[in-house]
Design a protein around this motif. Structure first.
Motif, PDB file in Angstrom:
ATOM      1  N   LEU A   9      36.337  42.227  43.004  1.00 13.60           N
ATOM      2  CA  LEU A   9      35.737  42.534  41.688  1.00 13.60           C
ATOM      3  C   LEU A   9      35.957  41.396  40.964  1.00 13.60           C
ATOM      4  CD1 LEU A   9      36.558  45.516  39.936  1.00 13.60           C
ATOM      5  CD2 LEU A   9      38.406  45.164  39.638  1.00 13.60           C
ATOM      6  N   ALA A  10      36.253  40.460  40.997  1.00 11.53           N
ATOM      7  CA  ALA A  10      35.918  39.400  40.259  1.00 11.53           C
ATOM      8  C   ALA A  10      34.690  38.820  40.151  1.00 11.53           C
ATOM      9  CB  ALA A  10      36.816  38.162  40.586  1.00 11.53           C
ATOM     10  N   ALA A  11      34.434  38.666  41.098  1.00 11.68           N
ATOM     11  CA  ALA A  11      32.416  38.746  41.515  1.00 11.68           C
ATOM     12  C   ALA A  11      31.949  39.603  41.030  1.00 11.68           C
ATOM     13  CB  ALA A  11      32.218  38.275  43.109  1.00 11.68           C
ATOM     14  N   GLU A  12      31.956  40.973  40.921  1.00 13.89           N
ATOM     15  CA  GLU A  12      31.273  41.813  40.039  1.00 13.89           C
ATOM     16  C   GLU A  12      31.535  41.402  38.635  1.00 13.89           C
ATOM     17  OE1 GLU A  12      31.887  45.516  42.262  1.00 13.89           O
ATOM     18  OE2 GLU A  12      30.515  44.984  43.246  1.00 13.89           O
ATOM     19  N   TYR A  13      32.654  41.136  37.754  1.00 15.33           N
ATOM     20  CA  TYR A  13      32.997  41.207  36.472  1.00 15.33           C
ATOM     21  C   TYR A  13      32.531  40.055  36.019  1.00 15.33           C
ATOM     22  CZ  TYR A  13      34.981  40.808  32.472  1.00 15.33           C
ATOM     23  OH  TYR A  13      35.776  40.541  30.845  1.00 15.33           O
ATOM     24  N   ALA A  14      32.333  38.395  37.270  1.00 11.66           N
ATOM     25  CA  ALA A  14      31.619  37.110  36.660  1.00 11.66           C
ATOM     26  C   ALA A  14      30.157  37.383  36.436  1.00 11.66           C
ATOM     27  CB  ALA A  14      31.961  36.275  37.440  1.00 11.66           C
ATOM     28  N   LEU A  15      29.499  38.065  37.211  1.00 10.01           N
ATOM     29  CA  LEU A  15      28.030  38.770  37.139  1.00 10.01           C
ATOM     30  C   LEU A  15      27.429  39.768  36.183  1.00 10.01           C
ATOM     31  CD1 LEU A  15      26.987  39.116  41.114  1.00 10.01           C
ATOM     32  CD2 LEU A  15      26.537  37.557  39.512  1.00 10.01           C
ATOM     33  N   GLY A  16      28.556  40.534  35.635  1.00 14.56           N
ATOM     34  CA  GLY A  16      28.295  41.512  34.033  1.00 14.56           C
ATOM     35  C   GLY A  16      27.755  42.518  35.213  1.00 14.56           C
ATOM     36  N   ALA A  17      28.105  42.573  36.707  1.00 17.22           N
ATOM     37  CA  ALA A  17      27.525  44.429  36.554  1.00 17.22           C
ATOM     38  C   ALA A  17      28.830  45.628  37.176  1.00 17.22           C
ATOM     39  CB  ALA A  17      27.668  44.219  38.629  1.00 17.22           C
ATOM     40  N   LEU A  18      29.712  45.315  35.992  1.00 15.39           N
ATOM     41  CA  LEU A  18      30.492  46.297  36.154  1.00 15.39           C
ATOM     42  C   LEU A  18      30.132  47.625  35.020  1.00 15.39           C
ATOM     43  CD1 LEU A  18      34.252  44.678  37.370  1.00 15.39           C
ATOM     44  CD2 LEU A  18      32.325  46.342  38.779  1.00 15.39           C
ATOM     45  N   SER A  19      31.012  48.539  35.155  1.00 18.27           N
ATOM     46  CA  SER A  19      30.722  49.371  34.110  1.00 18.27           C
ATOM     47  C   SER A  19      31.538  50.844  33.858  1.00 18.27           C
ATOM     48  CB  SER A  19      29.376  50.107  34.218  1.00 18.27           C
ATOM     49  OG  SER A  19      29.241  50.661  35.165  1.00 18.27           O
ATOM     50  N   GLY A  20      31.628  51.459  33.323  1.00 16.26           N
ATOM     51  CA  GLY A  20      32.842  52.509  33.503  1.00 16.26           C
ATOM     52  C   GLY A  20      33.951  52.131  33.740  1.00 16.26           C
ATOM     53  N   ASP A  21      35.329  52.940  34.613  1.00 16.23           N
ATOM     54  CA  ASP A  21      35.820  52.753  34.774  1.00 16.23           C
ATOM     55  C   ASP A  21      36.339  51.785  35.611  1.00 16.23           C
ATOM     56  OD1 ASP A  21      37.151  55.104  33.781  1.00 16.23           O
ATOM     57  OD2 ASP A  21      36.644  56.011  36.330  1.00 16.23           O
ATOM     58  N   GLU A  22      35.356  51.307  36.222  1.00 21.42           N
ATOM     59  CA  GLU A  22      35.834  49.113  36.905  1.00 21.42           C
ATOM     60  C   GLU A  22      35.869  48.138  35.873  1.00 21.42           C
ATOM     61  OE1 GLU A  22      32.116  49.287  39.733  1.00 21.42           O
ATOM     62  OE2 GLU A  22      33.699  50.578  41.597  1.00 21.42           O
ATOM     63  N   LEU A  23      34.592  48.870  34.858  1.00 23.92           N
ATOM     64  CA  LEU A  23      35.111  47.579  33.999  1.00 23.92           C
ATOM     65  C   LEU A  23      36.146  47.696  33.016  1.00 23.92           C
ATOM     66  CD1 LEU A  23      33.759  44.803  32.412  1.00 23.92           C
ATOM     67  CD2 LEU A  23      32.559  47.107  30.824  1.00 23.92           C
ATOM     68  N   ALA A  24      36.866  48.692  32.884  1.00 23.45           N
ATOM     69  CA  ALA A  24      38.026  48.702  32.897  1.00 23.45           C
ATOM     70  C   ALA A  24      39.218  48.415  33.248  1.00 23.45           C
ATOM     71  CB  ALA A  24      38.652  49.818  32.437  1.00 23.45           C
ATOM     72  N   ARG A  25      39.330  48.374  34.179  1.00 25.21           N
ATOM     73  CA  ARG A  25      40.106  48.178  35.266  1.00 25.21           C
ATOM     74  C   ARG A  25      40.449  46.435  35.478  1.00 25.21           C
ATOM     75  NH1 ARG A  25      40.600  50.343  41.700  1.00 25.21           N
ATOM     76  NH2 ARG A  25      38.037  49.091  41.313  1.00 25.21           N
ATOM     77  N   ALA A  26      39.010  46.122  35.392  1.00 22.49           N
ATOM     78  CA  ALA A  26      39.005  44.660  35.648  1.00 22.49           C
ATOM     79  C   ALA A  26      39.285  43.963  34.333  1.00 22.49           C
ATOM     80  CB  ALA A  26      37.645  43.966  35.485  1.00 22.49           C
ATOM     81  N   ARG A  27      38.747  44.333  32.972  1.00 22.16           N
ATOM     82  CA  ARG A  27      39.250  43.740  31.679  1.00 22.16           C
ATOM     83  C   ARG A  27      41.119  43.849  31.901  1.00 22.16           C
ATOM     84  NH1 ARG A  27      34.391  46.713  27.935  1.00 22.16           N
ATOM     85  NH2 ARG A  27      33.521  44.952  28.485  1.00 22.16           N
ATOM     86  N   ALA A  28      41.746  44.888  32.218  1.00 23.56           N
ATOM     87  CA  ALA A  28      42.871  45.390  32.661  1.00 23.56           C
ATOM     88  C   ALA A  28      43.736  43.991  33.109  1.00 23.56           C
ATOM     89  CB  ALA A  28      43.029  46.571  32.631  1.00 23.56           C
TER      90      ALA A  28
END
Length: 240
Positions: A9-28
């Motif tokens: 999840l951290a790698a996908e967040y660093a890549l900017g590959a997340l969206s929707g619920d996954e992005l919200a969970r990573a930001r939280a």
């Protein structure tokens, strides 16, 4: 969430590959979990040098206007666009991971010590047998001959260096006398010159120090296999 899931999840967040619920969970998680923020920073540090090597390209204006139109007016095509964006994000993440893996492999190849250099063994030298010559003569009879022996080709050449008296009722026969003292016939001389290619058993005995002799025999050669007439010339083989 397992450690592997957190790391992904951290790698996908660093890549900017997340969206929707996954992005919200990573930001939280990033807002509340210092370790998760450290993992994001670690992935950003790994991937940012690779991303800097790719030049930015502005998309055509018509492309974005078409995407916005489909988003404002939901349709089957619009749903496909949203699904496509999700897939593009996933593939971007996979491509970034592959680039990071390639960079790691390159670092290993650069830092790995070179294999030891095997010593080169020079090829074995092939010894070529030296050519030999013999000067056959007899001062009393005034006959001189020169014999040349090529061991590599098993070729023997004999030539008279002086007059060789002709005798219609007799022949001149050439003999080899090795260390055991037993003469072995090398054939008769039909004239002042003789050429012969010896077989291997005979050639192996014709070496340095062996005596060559010329005798007078009946026509056709000695009937006994040994010299029966006078020896008119002789000499030893020596290196040329």
């Amino acid at each position: 969430m397992s450690p592997d899931d957190r790391d992904q999840l951290a790698a996908e967040y660093a890549l900017g590959a997340l969206s929707g619920d996954e992005l919200a969970r990573a930001r939280a998680l990033a807002a509340s979990d210092a370790r998760f923020r450290a993992e994001i920073a670690r992935w950003s540090g790994r991937l940012s040098p690779l991303l800097e090597e790719v030049a930015a390209v502005d998309p055509p204006a018509a492309l974005w206007s078409g995407i916005e139109r489909h988003l404002v007016e939901p349709s089957a095509a619009g749903a496909n666009v949203i699904q496509l964006r999700r897939r593009v994000g996933v593939w971007r993440g996979i491509a970034g991971g592959a680039m990071a893996l390639a960079a790691s492999l390159a670092l290993v190849l650069v830092t790995r010590p070179p294999p030891p250099i095997e010593p080169i063994t020079p090829p074995l030298a092939i010894e070529v047998p030296a050519q030999m010559v013999a000067m056959l003569g007899d001062d009393a009879r005034n006959m001189k001959l020169v014999a040349s022996w090529n061991p590599a080709e098993r070729r023997l050449m004999v030539a008279a260096a002086s007059d060789m008296p002709a005798d219609p009722g007799h022949a001149h026969e050439l003999w080899m006398i090795p260390a055991d003292g037993k003469p072995r016939s090398l054939g008769t001389m039909p004239g002042p010159k003789m050429r012969a290619t010896l077989d291997q058993p005979m050639a192996s005995q014709l070496r340095e120090g062996v005596t060559l002799a010329l005798s007078v025999e009946p026509m056709g050669g000695s009937p006994t296999g040994l010299p029966t007439g006078p020896v008119v010339a002789s000499g030893k083989l020596e290196r040329a």
